[in-house]
Design a protein around this motif. Structure first.
Motif, PDB file in Angstrom:
ATOM      1  N   PRO A 141      14.939   2.311   4.143  1.00  0.00           N
ATOM      2  CA  PRO A 141      13.359   1.507   3.493  1.00  0.00           C
ATOM      3  C   PRO A 141      12.848   0.833   3.821  1.00  0.00           C
ATOM      4  O   PRO A 141      14.027  -0.505   3.439  1.00  0.00           O
ATOM      5  N   MET A 142      11.572   0.430   3.577  1.00  0.00           N
ATOM      6  CA  MET A 142      11.003  -0.665   3.759  1.00  0.00           C
ATOM      7  C   MET A 142       9.566  -1.189   3.221  1.00  0.00           C
ATOM      8  O   MET A 142       9.680  -2.556   2.676  1.00  0.00           O
ATOM      9  N   ALA A 143       9.358  -0.129   2.964  1.00  0.00           N
ATOM     10  CA  ALA A 143       8.025   0.104   1.813  1.00  0.00           C
ATOM     11  C   ALA A 143       7.851   0.755   1.680  1.00  0.00           C
ATOM     12  O   ALA A 143       8.103   2.094   1.931  1.00  0.00           O
ATOM     13  N   ILE A 144       6.606   0.983   0.113  1.00  0.00           N
ATOM     14  CA  ILE A 144       6.104   1.772  -0.304  1.00  0.00           C
ATOM     15  C   ILE A 144       4.801   1.802  -0.300  1.00  0.00           C
ATOM     16  O   ILE A 144       4.138   0.835  -0.768  1.00  0.00           O
ATOM     17  N   GLU A 145       3.875   3.311   0.149  1.00  0.00           N
ATOM     18  CA  GLU A 145       2.884   2.904   0.960  1.00  0.00           C
ATOM     19  C   GLU A 145       1.905   4.362   0.093  1.00  0.00           C
ATOM     20  O   GLU A 145       2.619   5.256   0.287  1.00  0.00           O
ATOM     21  N   ALA A 196      12.291  -0.262  -6.916  1.00  0.00           N
ATOM     22  CA  ALA A 196      13.953  -0.400  -6.751  1.00  0.00           C
ATOM     23  C   ALA A 196      14.728   0.746  -5.838  1.00  0.00           C
ATOM     24  O   ALA A 196      15.666   0.516  -5.283  1.00  0.00           O
ATOM     25  N   ARG A 197      14.616   1.601  -6.639  1.00  0.00           N
ATOM     26  CA  ARG A 197      15.402   3.472  -6.364  1.00  0.00           C
ATOM     27  C   ARG A 197      14.470   3.443  -5.060  1.00  0.00           C
ATOM     28  O   ARG A 197      16.311   3.463  -4.522  1.00  0.00           O
ATOM     29  N   LEU A 198      13.285   3.621  -5.328  1.00  0.00           N
ATOM     30  CA  LEU A 198      13.064   3.784  -3.058  1.00  0.00           C
ATOM     31  C   LEU A 198      14.007   3.256  -2.364  1.00  0.00           C
ATOM     32  O   LEU A 198      14.061   3.644  -1.714  1.00  0.00           O
ATOM     33  N   LEU A 199      13.512   1.651  -2.745  1.00  0.00           N
ATOM     34  CA  LEU A 199      13.410   0.899  -1.590  1.00  0.00           C
ATOM     35  C   LEU A 199      14.548   0.390  -1.272  1.00  0.00           C
ATOM     36  O   LEU A 199      15.352  -0.289  -0.491  1.00  0.00           O
ATOM     37  N   GLY A 200      16.180   0.830  -1.998  1.00  0.00           N
ATOM     38  CA  GLY A 200      16.954   0.330  -2.226  1.00  0.00           C
ATOM     39  C   GLY A 200      17.190  -0.709  -3.134  1.00  0.00           C
ATOM     40  O   GLY A 200      18.498  -1.729  -2.339  1.00  0.00           O
ATOM     41  N   LEU A 208       6.338  -7.995  -1.710  1.00  0.00           N
ATOM     42  CA  LEU A 208       5.270  -8.257  -1.215  1.00  0.00           C
ATOM     43  C   LEU A 208       4.257  -7.338  -1.829  1.00  0.00           C
ATOM     44  O   LEU A 208       4.913  -6.242  -0.871  1.00  0.00           O
ATOM     45  N   ARG A 209       2.906  -7.480  -2.768  1.00  0.00           N
ATOM     46  CA  ARG A 209       2.167  -6.673  -3.213  1.00  0.00           C
ATOM     47  C   ARG A 209       1.233  -6.269  -1.914  1.00  0.00           C
ATOM     48  O   ARG A 209       0.483  -7.371  -1.955  1.00  0.00           O
ATOM     49  N   THR A 210       0.707  -5.313  -1.125  1.00  0.00           N
ATOM     50  CA  THR A 210      -0.852  -6.070  -0.449  1.00  0.00           C
ATOM     51  C   THR A 210      -1.311  -4.827  -0.721  1.00  0.00           C
ATOM     52  O   THR A 210      -1.293  -3.819  -1.458  1.00  0.00           O
ATOM     53  N   GLU A 211      -3.010  -5.017  -0.572  1.00  0.00           N
ATOM     54  CA  GLU A 211      -4.259  -4.020  -1.156  1.00  0.00           C
ATOM     55  C   GLU A 211      -4.715  -3.680   0.770  1.00  0.00           C
ATOM     56  O   GLU A 211      -4.832  -5.157   0.771  1.00  0.00           O
ATOM     57  N   ARG A 212      -4.709  -2.852   0.908  1.00  0.00           N
ATOM     58  CA  ARG A 212      -5.845  -2.970   2.742  1.00  0.00           C
ATOM     59  C   ARG A 212      -7.310  -2.113   2.346  1.00  0.00           C
ATOM     60  O   ARG A 212      -6.404  -0.303   2.059  1.00  0.00           O
ATOM     61  N   VAL A 226      -2.414   0.820  -1.114  1.00  0.00           N
ATOM     62  CA  VAL A 226      -1.419  -0.087  -1.800  1.00  0.00           C
ATOM     63  C   VAL A 226       0.022  -0.066  -1.154  1.00  0.00           C
ATOM     64  O   VAL A 226       0.533   1.618  -1.533  1.00  0.00           O
ATOM     65  N   SER A 227       0.722  -1.495  -0.997  1.00  0.00           N
ATOM     66  CA  SER A 227       1.728  -0.929  -0.513  1.00  0.00           C
ATOM     67  C   SER A 227       2.375  -2.073  -1.401  1.00  0.00           C
ATOM     68  O   SER A 227       2.478  -2.688  -1.692  1.00  0.00           O
ATOM     69  N   VAL A 228       3.661  -1.627  -1.328  1.00  0.00           N
ATOM     70  CA  VAL A 228       5.103  -2.543  -1.294  1.00  0.00           C
ATOM     71  C   VAL A 228       5.837  -3.062  -0.499  1.00  0.00           C
ATOM     72  O   VAL A 228       6.461  -1.607  -0.281  1.00  0.00           O
ATOM     73  N   TYR A 229       5.745  -3.998   0.146  1.00  0.00           N
ATOM     74  CA  TYR A 229       6.840  -3.994   1.073  1.00  0.00           C
ATOM     75  C   TYR A 229       8.290  -5.297   0.137  1.00  0.00           C
ATOM     76  O   TYR A 229       8.678  -5.563  -0.304  1.00  0.00           O
TER      77      TYR A 229
END
Ligand code: 16G
Length: 243
Positions: A141-145, A196-200, A208-212, A226-229
């Motif tokens: 897991p790297m990010a939640i988008e 945290a659970r999803l990203l391990g 890093l929270r991003t909005e694109r 909206v992504s969480v890296y």
């Protein structure tokens, strides 16, 4: 490797050089445990202060990580993302020789909330497809988008098989929507317990929270994401020029 005690290079610097070279050459692999401080003192016949100084430099540079109970380990390398070209997650991973993946957490249609409607320039809070995915590199897991796309532009998107699919490829091939440019912001933050659970990673770990907001070749805002890296795996690079 022996230390050169006659050299002008301090001993801690020599130990640092040895381990940096080992990490960078791949002689020691990410996740591998390195000898304890005490063991290193014996190996190099130096004081604990000398060893600690060398290890601290490697930890500060992100080459090693200290784990409270399990010792010091070789860090996983951060992905360095250049913010020059607009790329999809899949393109990004492939350019690094990694297999991209996407696990769908949720795909549905909903009426856009005020913020999403404003970003996508929707009147009357029209319906959008909301797609939440866990993005993977080699199954890690790297990010939640979470992205929002107007249903008017891409009807039926939520009903498609989106598992492991590149969204941008699908938009191009099925909807003739070609992503062209984007506005993106980044913010330091910490992982909530569900993230945290999803990203391990641990709850509260840096992310890093991003909005694109991405526009297509016709200049329409197509996707608000909206992504969480993972902060331990991402690093961003920017090129800038004095004008
Ligand atoms: C990027 C975009 C995301 C987009 C995805 C498409 C950010 C923050 N996110 O990860 O908005 O949905 O690419 O990737 O840059 P795909 O074509 O591999 O599904």
């Amino acid at each position: 490797m022996e230390l050169d005690r006659d050299s002008r290079t301090p001993l801690y610097q020599q130990i640092y050089d040895i381990w940096r070279q080992r990490v960078e050459s791949g002689e020691v692999r990410p996740g591998e445990r390195i000898p304890t401080e005490r063991e290193l003192c014996d190996i190099y016949e130096v004081s604990q202060i000398t060893v600690r100084q060398a290890i601290q430099m490697l930890v500060t540079e992100g080459l090693l990580v200290r784990r409270p109970r399990t010792g010091t380990r070789v860090a996983h390398r951060k992905f360095s993302q250049d913010l020059i070209r607009l790329t999809s997650f899949s393109e990004d991973m492939r350019s690094r020789g990694l297999r991209p993946g996407g696990m769908v957490i949720r795909a549905c249609e909903e009426s856009a909330d005020i913020r999403v409607a404003e970003k996508l320039r929707l009147r009357n809070r029209e319906t959008v497809t909301r797609l939440e995915r866990l993005r993977l590199a080699e199954d890690e897991p790297m990010a939640i988008e979470t992205c929002h796309i107007p249903v008017a532009l891409c009807p039926g998107l939520a009903g498609r098989d989106l598992e492991g699919v590149s969204l941008y490829d699908l938009l191009r091939s099925e909807y003739r929507v070609d992503m062209q440019w984007a506005q993106q912001s980044f913010e330091a933050s910490s992982a909530t317990s569900s993230e945290a659970r999803l990203l391990g990673i641990k709850r509260g770990a840096p992310v890093l929270r991003t909005e694109r907001l991405t526009f297509d070749s016709a200049g329409r805002p197509v996707e608000f994401a909206v992504s969480v890296y993972r902060g331990d795996r991402y690093k961003l690079n920017v090129q800038m020029r004095r004008v």
